[in-house]
Write a protein that holds these residues in place. Structure first.
Motif, mmCIF file in Angstrom:
data_model
loop_
_atom_site.group_PDB
_atom_site.id
_atom_site.type_symbol
_atom_site.label_atom_id
_atom_site.label_comp_id
_atom_site.label_asym_id
_atom_site.label_seq_id
_atom_site.Cartn_x
_atom_site.Cartn_y
_atom_site.Cartn_z
ATOM 1 N N THR A 27 4.107 -2.598 10.620
ATOM 2 C CA THR A 27 2.980 -2.332 10.155
ATOM 3 C C THR A 27 2.041 -3.453 9.966
ATOM 4 O O THR A 27 2.390 -4.390 8.932
ATOM 5 C CB THR A 27 2.883 -1.468 8.685
ATOM 6 N N VAL A 28 0.825 -3.616 10.782
ATOM 7 C CA VAL A 28 -0.033 -4.655 10.772
ATOM 8 C C VAL A 28 -1.301 -4.377 9.752
ATOM 9 O O VAL A 28 -1.830 -3.495 9.869
ATOM 10 C CB VAL A 28 -0.689 -4.984 12.142
ATOM 11 N N VAL A 29 -1.274 -5.379 8.823
ATOM 12 C CA VAL A 29 -2.375 -5.078 7.742
ATOM 13 C C VAL A 29 -3.102 -6.436 7.939
ATOM 14 O O VAL A 29 -2.834 -7.605 7.793
ATOM 15 C CB VAL A 29 -1.510 -5.141 6.476
ATOM 16 N N ASP A 30 -4.317 -5.983 7.669
ATOM 17 C CA ASP A 30 -5.512 -7.355 7.691
ATOM 18 C C ASP A 30 -5.647 -7.517 6.234
ATOM 19 O O ASP A 30 -6.092 -6.757 5.554
ATOM 20 C CB ASP A 30 -6.830 -6.822 8.413
ATOM 21 N N ARG A 52 0.593 -11.609 -2.832
ATOM 22 C CA ARG A 52 1.698 -11.242 -3.875
ATOM 23 C C ARG A 52 1.942 -9.800 -4.079
ATOM 24 O O ARG A 52 2.955 -9.548 -4.861
ATOM 25 C CB ARG A 52 1.409 -11.859 -5.139
ATOM 26 N N TRP A 53 1.047 -8.926 -3.592
ATOM 27 C CA TRP A 53 1.083 -7.444 -3.761
ATOM 28 C C TRP A 53 1.904 -6.847 -2.599
ATOM 29 O O TRP A 53 2.166 -5.870 -2.905
ATOM 30 C CB TRP A 53 -0.347 -7.036 -3.812
ATOM 31 N N PHE A 54 2.198 -7.552 -1.638
ATOM 32 C CA PHE A 54 3.046 -7.025 -0.577
ATOM 33 C C PHE A 54 4.323 -6.765 -0.674
ATOM 34 O O PHE A 54 5.247 -7.570 -1.445
ATOM 35 C CB PHE A 54 2.816 -7.678 0.710
ATOM 36 N N PRO A 55 4.943 -5.956 -0.108
ATOM 37 C CA PRO A 55 6.475 -5.505 -0.406
ATOM 38 C C PRO A 55 7.414 -6.599 0.278
ATOM 39 O O PRO A 55 7.126 -7.450 0.965
ATOM 40 C CB PRO A 55 6.610 -4.426 0.488
ATOM 41 N N PRO A 56 8.743 -6.803 -0.034
ATOM 42 C CA PRO A 56 9.698 -7.370 0.412
ATOM 43 C C PRO A 56 9.647 -7.395 1.787
ATOM 44 O O PRO A 56 9.645 -6.402 2.631
ATOM 45 C CB PRO A 56 10.976 -7.029 -0.206
ATOM 46 N N SER A 57 9.916 -8.786 2.459
ATOM 47 C CA SER A 57 10.235 -8.939 4.017
ATOM 48 C C SER A 57 8.900 -8.800 4.677
ATOM 49 O O SER A 57 8.704 -8.885 6.039
ATOM 50 C CB SER A 57 11.136 -7.735 4.567
ATOM 51 N N THR A 58 7.707 -8.861 3.973
ATOM 52 C CA THR A 58 6.596 -9.193 4.471
ATOM 53 C C THR A 58 6.418 -10.436 5.295
ATOM 54 O O THR A 58 6.866 -11.552 4.597
ATOM 55 C CB THR A 58 5.304 -8.994 3.542
ATOM 56 N N GLY C 17 -1.515 -3.702 -0.185
ATOM 57 C CA GLY C 17 -0.151 -4.114 -0.623
ATOM 58 C C GLY C 17 0.720 -3.275 -1.511
ATOM 59 O O GLY C 17 1.815 -3.019 -1.244
ATOM 60 N N VAL C 18 0.049 -2.675 -2.543
ATOM 61 C CA VAL C 18 0.468 -2.085 -3.724
ATOM 62 C C VAL C 18 0.857 -0.571 -2.863
ATOM 63 O O VAL C 18 2.022 -0.079 -3.217
ATOM 64 C CB VAL C 18 -0.385 -1.755 -4.745
ATOM 65 N N LEU C 19 0.051 -0.149 -2.080
ATOM 66 C CA LEU C 19 0.464 1.173 -1.443
ATOM 67 C C LEU C 19 1.634 1.177 -0.411
ATOM 68 O O LEU C 19 2.740 1.874 -0.552
ATOM 69 C CB LEU C 19 -0.631 1.642 -0.481
ATOM 70 N N LEU C 20 1.975 -0.103 0.074
ATOM 71 C CA LEU C 20 2.902 -0.062 1.222
ATOM 72 C C LEU C 20 4.201 -0.634 0.075
ATOM 73 O O LEU C 20 5.275 -0.372 0.842
ATOM 74 C CB LEU C 20 2.766 -1.435 2.112
ATOM 75 N N SER C 21 4.089 -1.056 -0.854
ATOM 76 C CA SER C 21 5.120 -1.505 -1.955
ATOM 77 C C SER C 21 5.771 -0.287 -2.485
ATOM 78 O O SER C 21 7.091 -0.328 -2.758
ATOM 79 C CB SER C 21 4.738 -2.534 -2.853
ATOM 80 N N ILE C 26 4.292 5.423 5.455
ATOM 81 C CA ILE C 26 2.541 5.799 5.239
ATOM 82 C C ILE C 26 1.749 5.146 6.315
ATOM 83 O O ILE C 26 2.104 3.827 7.090
ATOM 84 C CB ILE C 26 2.053 5.622 3.831
ATOM 85 N N THR C 27 0.741 5.785 6.832
ATOM 86 C CA THR C 27 -0.378 5.071 7.338
ATOM 87 C C THR C 27 -1.536 4.868 6.663
ATOM 88 O O THR C 27 -2.061 5.727 6.295
ATOM 89 C CB THR C 27 -0.474 6.099 8.796
ATOM 90 N N VAL C 28 -2.055 3.616 6.789
ATOM 91 C CA VAL C 28 -3.176 3.322 5.828
ATOM 92 C C VAL C 28 -4.338 3.397 6.722
ATOM 93 O O VAL C 28 -4.404 2.485 7.829
ATOM 94 C CB VAL C 28 -2.961 2.223 4.976
ATOM 95 N N VAL C 29 -5.502 3.942 6.576
ATOM 96 C CA VAL C 29 -6.743 4.096 7.249
ATOM 97 C C VAL C 29 -7.975 3.502 6.544
ATOM 98 O O VAL C 29 -7.982 4.182 5.293
ATOM 99 C CB VAL C 29 -6.884 5.316 8.076
ATOM 100 N N ASP C 30 -8.635 2.663 6.976
ATOM 101 C CA ASP C 30 -9.884 2.232 6.369
ATOM 102 C C ASP C 30 -10.937 3.225 6.724
ATOM 103 O O ASP C 30 -11.122 3.449 7.795
ATOM 104 C CB ASP C 30 -10.372 0.886 6.666
#
Lengths: 256, 256, 256
Positions: A27-30, A52-58, C17-21, C26-30
């Motif tokens: 999953t690619v996040v900007d 710091r808010w991203f899950p482990p293994s990011t 980051g909180v959502l994915l944690s 899930i697929t996050v769409v802006d």
């Protein structure tokens, strides 16, 4: 992904194409691509706060790189459960407080066949991140490095009367001013905050709603830095303040 | 996805909603939505550069479409392992050099029940792409078309002394100028590059770091076009150059 | 996700980051993060238009929240197969026409351990959405609420001659003007449309291509609102019209 590339050009999408071509099920996040061109300080602040808010293994890829094509090393760093990939120019220094393993990106199989001198984001950092996302070991990207290049934060200055002074590091989208002062830097008792170039005494509160609409307030923001804001307005506009402006936490004689 | 819709409005998200409603297990990636309104040339350049980095089976949707609601055909094209969906107005012509199969989008089951006349991105191109992403055959979208509409590139002009002249096609986020001149177009020996409206002789180098900070340099960029840049600065600002400005690669008499 | 946070700062990425944690697969769409700061009306319009295209089980998070830290309730709402999470300040009112279940977000296990007073997007709305995305029941987020706060739409005014008047609600990326007038509001016969501050009679058509390039046209847009546009140009620029300008659908005496 965090860069200063903007989103008008093909640069960011090219990096994503390389990532998706070389790693499955990612999953690619900007974070942002709107860091001011070559503003390593601004990039470091935004990266530290968001990462710091991203899950482990990011795996974080950060590219704000005035020195592309010169001698600064491209690196990958382990910090807790996260990996960071980018130039060794201070950009990673706020996000990675305690680097556990730092490696120079030099193994041939982590690079595109033809590495351009101007676009390491696509040709080196993205393939290196894909290599790590495929589960390959950090030790395989290249030789270890002892130190991470630090980010030169402006010094905390303590004045004769116990007041302390830092700088505006970042002006956010709402015109809020993020300073280099942290909660731990604040004197135990103080009167108010002042910004260079303004005579206004800014009261300290706990949130926007401590004050009326249109009024100034200073508080420790969600990232732990002292911030100055205007409720439902722009502190940058009201105080005519920019990045680099001095911010003083004032201990008044009468208050001691 | 590449469009000129911007990201302020619901347009792009509506397209993504249609895609995600009609195809499972897809990854949607934005190339950019900041193509200048109706700038088919700029869109074609960015699409061509970004698209080639994506993995096999990618379906590209590109919409820069001044003629929406008129007679230009909506099409889908196969090119190698990629498919492209968009208007047949030249937008796809740089990304698709050798179209292997071109089809007009006309089958009823690839469209939303009610196709608006102003928003083919959502009502026609997104559902057609979802149809292809579900693995349906390109042949099922509609009848074949013999030719892809070409993009009118500015002509390469050769001057009496062997100098060649093209145009600035694109000004990127950093103020770098991308010209219509390719490596293959350059004379075997030449002195320097000049931009219309400036007397500066721009030296040819291999990267930003060939020159000092603030100095001009021309080089063949990562996409294969001759570009003009300022190291850690903006060539567009320094030369006051815009899209359409003439760019000349100068063969000087004395140098022959 | 729809917010007024912009994409320069770490805010949106922190929410992701909180959502994915906290939620897998899930697929996050802006939708957009470029709603004008604190423009609840603009946010409500864009959300309503974009949200309806998304697949069943979508959870929409919308944050345009001048009242963060004050007494307005944070809520989650069920509407058909979608859920909406955001402040109860009218932002959700156009997207959710018929709320089936409204709940106040108050259960402790849907919040981050330390909820900041200034960033409910990250500390409350994102974890609450993740809770729902993990399949937990809406009833578990907190107590029910009877009503959704409405959005104050400008009134539809009917003039003595049968003409009707609304307002420009939104100016889009292309300079198109979206008014508060819906197809159902239009008089059965009318002559043309006028915008406050301009003498031009704007004809009613079905699409851009009803008129020549550079000419004005009004039509019912893909979202069902009366819009005013210039073919291949900007109606906002030509009419010097802004959000809030009155828009009148004129029934002329001679035409009755």
């Amino acid at each position: 992904l965090l860069t200063d590339f903007g989103t008008i050009d093909p640069y960011v999408a090219s990096m994503k194409g390389v990532l998706l071509s070389r790693a499955d099920n990612i999953t690619v996040v900007d974070i942002t691509h709107e860091i001011a061109p070559q503003d390593v300080m601004g990039g470091a602040m935004v990266l530290a706060e968001a990462a710091r808010w991203f899950p482990p293994s990011t795996v974080h890829i950060a590219v704000v790189d005035p020195g592309v094509g010169t001698a600064r090393e491209p690196i990958a760093v382990r910090s807790g459960t996260h990996l960071f990939v980018g130039p060794n120019n201070g950009l990673l220094a706020l996000a990675v407080r305690h680097p556990e393993e730092v490696r120079v990106l030099s193994a041939p199989d982590i690079q595109l066949a033809s590495v351009s001198r101007t676009f390491h984001g696509r040709d080196l950092f993205a393939p290196a991140a894909a290599f790590l996302l495929r589960g390959r070991a950090l030790a395989d990207v290249g030789p270890p490095l002892d130190e991470l290049c630090p980010l030169p934060l402006p010094p905390l200055r303590t004045l004769g009367d116990g007041s302390v002074e830092g700088e505006v590091l970042h002006v956010d989208h709402f015109g809020n001013l993020v300073t280099s002062l942290r909660a731990i830097d604040l004197p135990p008792t103080f009167e108010h905050i002042r910004l260079e170039g303004s005579h206004r005494a800014i009261p300290f509160g706990t949130t926007y709603s401590s004050v009326e609409r249109g009024e100034l307030v200073a508080y420790v923001g969600s990232a732990g830095w002292l911030e100055v804001a205007v409720r439902e307005g722009s502190a940058a506009a009201l105080l005519n303040a920019r990045r680099g402006a001095r911010a003083r936490v004032v201990v008044q004689r009468g208050a001691r």
